[in-house]
Write a protein that holds these residues in place. Structure first.
Motif, PDB file in Angstrom:
ATOM      1  N   ALA A   1       4.376   8.074   0.369  1.00  0.00           N
ATOM      2  CA  ALA A   1       5.257   9.016  -0.332  1.00  0.00           C
ATOM      3  C   ALA A   1       4.648  10.405  -0.344  1.00  0.00           C
ATOM      4  O   ALA A   1       5.356  11.395  -0.150  1.00  0.00           O
ATOM      5  N   SER A   2       3.353  10.497  -0.552  1.00  0.00           N
ATOM      6  CA  SER A   2       2.725  11.824  -0.596  1.00  0.00           C
ATOM      7  C   SER A   2       2.766  12.514   0.765  1.00  0.00           C
ATOM      8  O   SER A   2       2.763  13.736   0.837  1.00  0.00           O
ATOM      9  N   ASP A   3       2.824  11.742   1.839  1.00  0.00           N
ATOM     10  CA  ASP A   3       2.923  12.327   3.182  1.00  0.00           C
ATOM     11  C   ASP A   3       4.272  12.998   3.415  1.00  0.00           C
ATOM     12  O   ASP A   3       4.376  13.911   4.232  1.00  0.00           O
ATOM     13  N   ILE A   4       5.325  12.524   2.734  1.00  0.00           N
ATOM     14  CA  ILE A   4       6.642  13.129   2.939  1.00  0.00           C
ATOM     15  C   ILE A   4       7.052  14.022   1.780  1.00  0.00           C
ATOM     16  O   ILE A   4       8.031  14.738   1.876  1.00  0.00           O
TER      17      ILE A   4
ATOM     18  N   PRO B   1      12.881  16.453  -6.184  1.00  0.00           N
ATOM     19  CA  PRO B   1      13.054  17.626  -5.323  1.00  0.00           C
ATOM     20  C   PRO B   1      12.342  17.373  -3.994  1.00  0.00           C
ATOM     21  O   PRO B   1      11.405  16.576  -3.919  1.00  0.00           O
ATOM     22  N   TYR B   2      12.823  18.040  -2.971  1.00  0.00           N
ATOM     23  CA  TYR B   2      12.174  17.931  -1.674  1.00  0.00           C
ATOM     24  C   TYR B   2      12.379  19.238  -0.940  1.00  0.00           C
ATOM     25  O   TYR B   2      13.484  19.770  -0.875  1.00  0.00           O
TER      26      TYR B   2
ATOM     27  N   ARG C   1       8.225  13.595  -8.142  1.00  0.00           N
ATOM     28  CA  ARG C   1       8.210  13.625  -6.687  1.00  0.00           C
ATOM     29  C   ARG C   1       8.672  12.265  -6.164  1.00  0.00           C
ATOM     30  O   ARG C   1       8.729  11.290  -6.913  1.00  0.00           O
ATOM     31  N   ILE C   2       8.957  12.198  -4.893  1.00  0.00           N
ATOM     32  CA  ILE C   2       9.316  10.929  -4.277  1.00  0.00           C
ATOM     33  C   ILE C   2       8.143   9.965  -4.466  1.00  0.00           C
ATOM     34  O   ILE C   2       6.996  10.318  -4.231  1.00  0.00           O
ATOM     35  N   GLN C   3       8.451   8.769  -4.938  1.00  0.00           N
ATOM     36  CA  GLN C   3       7.444   7.734  -5.154  1.00  0.00           C
ATOM     37  C   GLN C   3       7.964   6.421  -4.593  1.00  0.00           C
ATOM     38  O   GLN C   3       9.161   6.178  -4.582  1.00  0.00           O
ATOM     39  N   PHE C   4       7.041   5.584  -4.166  1.00  0.00           N
ATOM     40  CA  PHE C   4       7.379   4.243  -3.710  1.00  0.00           C
ATOM     41  C   PHE C   4       6.918   3.264  -4.783  1.00  0.00           C
ATOM     42  O   PHE C   4       5.784   2.818  -4.791  1.00  0.00           O
TER      43      PHE C   4
ATOM     44  N   GLU D   1       0.825  -1.208   0.000  1.00  0.00           N
ATOM     45  CA  GLU D   1       0.000   0.000   0.000  1.00  0.00           C
ATOM     46  C   GLU D   1       0.860   1.259   0.000  1.00  0.00           C
ATOM     47  O   GLU D   1       0.366   2.357   0.225  1.00  0.00           O
ATOM     48  N   SER D   2       2.157   1.095  -0.222  1.00  0.00           N
ATOM     49  CA  SER D   2       3.119   2.199  -0.256  1.00  0.00           C
ATOM     50  C   SER D   2       3.156   2.976   1.056  1.00  0.00           C
ATOM     51  O   SER D   2       3.231   4.207   1.077  1.00  0.00           O
ATOM     52  N   ARG D   3       3.123   2.260   2.147  1.00  0.00           N
ATOM     53  CA  ARG D   3       3.270   2.828   3.482  1.00  0.00           C
ATOM     54  C   ARG D   3       4.582   2.349   4.073  1.00  0.00           C
ATOM     55  O   ARG D   3       4.927   1.168   3.979  1.00  0.00           O
TER      56      ARG D   3
END
Length: 173
Positions: free
Chosen positions: A93-96, A120-121, A107-110, A67-69
């Motif tokens: 990933a969207s949380d961080i 970028p972050y 964006r960061i993705q799992f 679940e990408s957690r």
């Protein structure tokens, strides 16, 4: 006979017991327990060596589920994102990925596949960091994907140097 059947089910690679001798069965069970303990110890040592290598390379690593957690966060990963390891468990990933940069950037993705990408972050100070991210699937004992791993490396300084070099070359050449 029931003990023989149970033993052949538990240890299919062993020859069948010749009699109902409980002591012989106990010996077989003890041998198998010892084998498994040795294998578990070796795996734990191998896992620790891998974590030591990742830490010495200044890489951040985390594991995530289907679940990408996030399910496991190593210290450097949490440090890169300016968060506590325990507080990151369960995040997606969207949380961080709170970056406020252009929409066309990754964006960061799992991912549940092998990928290498830059992301970028925006850190807690609002500074934009550049991360080199690598994802790979993790498999269970039956070779089914059970989640993934992400390894991140802060390449902000390298990106800044590249920009400065490009500006210099454009200005003086």
């Amino acid at each position: 006979e029931t003990l023989k059947e149970a033993a052949s089910t538990l240890f299919p690679d062993r020859p069948l017991l010749e009699n109902d001798d409980l002591l012989q069965l106990a010996d077989v069970v003890q041998e198998e327990i010892e084998k498994r303990q040795i294998a578990e110890t070796r795996r734990a040592q191998s896992d620790q060596r891998l974590l030591d290598i990742i830490e010495s390379l200044n890489l951040g690593m985390a594991r995530y589920d289907l679940e990408s957690r996030l399910t496991q966060v190593e210290p450097r990963f949490a440090e890169i994102f300016g968060r506590d390891e325990a507080d990151m468990i369960g995040l997606s990933a969207s949380d961080i990925s709170t970056s406020r940069v252009s929409e066309d950037e990754t964006r960061i993705q799992f991912y549940l596949e092998s990928k290498v990408f830059e992301s970028p972050y925006s850190n807690s100070n609002g500074d934009i960091m550049r991360l080199l991210c690598t994802t790979a699937p993790l498999f269970d004992d039956a070779s089914r994907v059970e989640g993934g791993v992400i390894v991140v490396f802060d390449i902000t300084a390298r990106k800044k140097l590249q920009q400065e070099m490009a500006l210099y070359l454009n200005t003086y050449l």
